[in-house]
Motif scaffolding. Structure first.
Motif, PDB file in Angstrom:
ATOM      1  N   GLU A  66      38.587  14.413  26.204  1.00 17.14           N
ATOM      2  CA  GLU A  66      37.203  14.043  26.487  1.00 17.14           C
ATOM      3  C   GLU A  66      36.189  14.975  25.829  1.00 17.14           C
ATOM      4  O   GLU A  66      35.158  14.519  25.337  1.00 17.14           O
ATOM      5  CB  GLU A  66      36.961  14.014  27.996  1.00 17.14           C
ATOM      6  CG  GLU A  66      35.607  13.447  28.386  1.00 17.14           C
ATOM      7  CD  GLU A  66      35.492  13.260  29.880  1.00 17.14           C
ATOM      8  OE1 GLU A  66      34.997  14.193  30.547  1.00 17.14           O
ATOM      9  OE2 GLU A  66      35.899  12.201  30.384  1.00 17.14           O
ATOM     10  N   LEU A  80      33.147  13.765  23.464  1.00 23.95           N
ATOM     11  CA  LEU A  80      31.753  14.104  23.732  1.00 23.95           C
ATOM     12  C   LEU A  80      31.095  14.740  22.513  1.00 23.95           C
ATOM     13  O   LEU A  80      29.921  14.453  22.199  1.00 23.95           O
ATOM     14  CB  LEU A  80      31.664  15.053  24.930  1.00 23.95           C
ATOM     15  CG  LEU A  80      31.922  14.431  26.304  1.00 23.95           C
ATOM     16  CD1 LEU A  80      32.080  15.518  27.359  1.00 23.95           C
ATOM     17  CD2 LEU A  80      30.783  13.491  26.671  1.00 23.95           C
ATOM     18  N   SER A  88      27.727  13.265  20.189  1.00 23.97           N
ATOM     19  CA  SER A  88      26.498  14.052  20.296  1.00 23.97           C
ATOM     20  C   SER A  88      25.350  13.418  19.504  1.00 23.97           C
ATOM     21  O   SER A  88      25.489  13.118  18.314  1.00 23.97           O
ATOM     22  CB  SER A  88      26.753  15.473  19.778  1.00 23.97           C
ATOM     23  OG  SER A  88      25.568  16.227  19.780  1.00 23.97           O
ATOM     24  N   ALA A 133      33.205   8.597  27.965  1.00 22.86           N
ATOM     25  CA  ALA A 133      32.568   9.748  27.316  1.00 22.86           C
ATOM     26  C   ALA A 133      31.154   9.384  26.856  1.00 22.86           C
ATOM     27  O   ALA A 133      30.235  10.205  26.933  1.00 22.86           O
ATOM     28  CB  ALA A 133      33.415  10.200  26.129  1.00 22.86           C
ATOM     29  N   ALA A 162      27.700  11.222  27.669  1.00 24.98           N
ATOM     30  CA  ALA A 162      26.898  11.748  26.559  1.00 24.98           C
ATOM     31  C   ALA A 162      25.489  11.158  26.532  1.00 24.98           C
ATOM     32  O   ALA A 162      24.677  11.554  25.686  1.00 24.98           O
ATOM     33  CB  ALA A 162      27.600  11.463  25.233  1.00 24.98           C
TER      34      ALA A 162
END
Length: 358
Positions: free
Chosen positions: A64, A68, A72, A95, A99
């Motif tokens: 995970e 992530l 981004s 995820a 995020a």
């Protein structure tokens, strides 16, 4: 005004490539592509990078924290994964929720069909759709009907073989079921509109260009080419037999392409050509908004113009590593009903009563 950052999963595939084109041509998006680390050096990935697509290396099955990192700064995720990878999207969606992704577009992009036993691939996708709803992440589901590039029949002259993935000349059922068609090249243009549209948030969208029957398509091909198209009639019972056989064959190893593709083809014939699912009216019944309602001024590729380029030899083939020309057909035993791709995969069964009675 800041630009929308889109992360595309499956950017090097046929659908993904169309979406890359549509997003870049719109000029409203910064585009990134998620690629497996082992695939990062492939020529297709290098070509994406040359066009200004940011490459982010990560596997959908990564831990995970790596997912992530790959997510981004991303506003929208658009997924175009393969049939056997549908449920790999689920941890990625989790995820994406963490995020702060503003919209997740799962891998739809197929014909209209109801969930629950008509098409295995549809049901695999529905598992992902339900997961998104349980997560509470904003989503949009996009389906696109049957591609122009798969819809036309073979000519005996062989002049359109270069653009064909399969040499299909079957008329399924009576050949008069309306089906929705979309040019592959238009899919990306639709996506660029849909993911920027607040009206499509948490909705299902059916993006399509036109509707035709099999008989109308074959008639148009004859008109444009000046050739007579051989039409192999396939009865409703034969389609049900094919579905039963393909389901039985794929029961143990459903993700094996040798078993998966015949099942997809058989179930598509059942859904599109016998049941008549792939049409705008049924899509609306199932809860879709259509592209005709949302974008009445959209100018798609005209189907007649597309077929004209096919006959003239200027169309672009798809899945060109899997073209089945007349020469390739000689490697396969012909059935008594047709010389198509379908009949190579489906042995006859003694009865189709069990499926037809459902």
């Amino acid at each position: 005004m800041s630009r929308t950052k889109v992360l595309l999963v499956g950017a090097s595939g046929e659908t993904g490539g169309s979406i890359v084109n549509g997003l870049l041509e719109s000029g409203n998006f910064d585009v990134a592509a998620l690629v497996r680390p082992l695939s990062a050096r492939k020529p297709a990935v290098a070509r994406l990078e040359e066009r200004g697509v940011e490459i982010r290396k990560c596997d959908l099955k990564a831990p995970e924290e790596q997912l992530l990192e790959a997510l981004s700064g991303i506003d929208v995720v658009v997924s175009c994964v393969g049939p056997s990878e549908q449920q790999d999207q689920m941890p990625f969606a989790k995820a994406a929720k963490l995020a702060g992704v503003k919209r997740f577009v799962p891998c739809g992009f197929i014909t209209i069909a109801p969930p629950g036993g008509i098409m295995w691939l549809r049901d695999e996708k529905e598992v992902v759709y339900n997961h998104l709803k349980q997560l509470g992440i904003p989503y949009t589901i996009i389906d696109v009907g049957w591609w122009y590039q798969f819809s036309f029949p073979r000519l005996e002259s062989g002049k359109v073989d270069y653009a064909m993935t399969s040499a299909n000349n079957e008329i399924v059922g009576d050949g008069n079921k309306i089906t929705a068609l979309t040019d592959l090249r238009d899919i990306g243009r639709y996506v660029a509109l849909i993911i920027a549209d607040d009206r499509t948030l948490n909705k299902m969208v059916f993006a399509y260009n036109t509707t035709m029957t099999q008989n109308q398509i074959y008639d148009l091909m004859e008109e444009i080419s000046g050739e007579t198209v051989i039409r192999n009639d396939v009865s409703e019972e034969m389609v049900y037999n094919r579905v039963i056989s393909a389901r039985q064959s794929s029961e143990t190893y459903p993700f094996d392409p040798v078993k998966m593709i015949p099942r997809y083809l058989a179930e598509s014939q059942l859904s599109c050509c016998i049941r008549g699912d792939n049409n705008p009216d049924y899509a609306k019944y199932l809860g879709y908004i259509t592209s005709k309602e949302l974008y009445p001024d959209f100018q798609p590729v005209d189907f007649r113009e597309y077929l004209t380029t096919v006959v003239e030899g200027t169309a672009k083939g798809i899945y060109t590593d899997r073209i089945i020309s007349r020469a390739h057909q000689r490697m396969f035993i012909r059935s008594d009903s047709s010389d198509s791709l379908y009949t190579r995969f489906f042995p006859r069964t003694t009865s189709s009563e069990s499926l037809m009675s459902r």
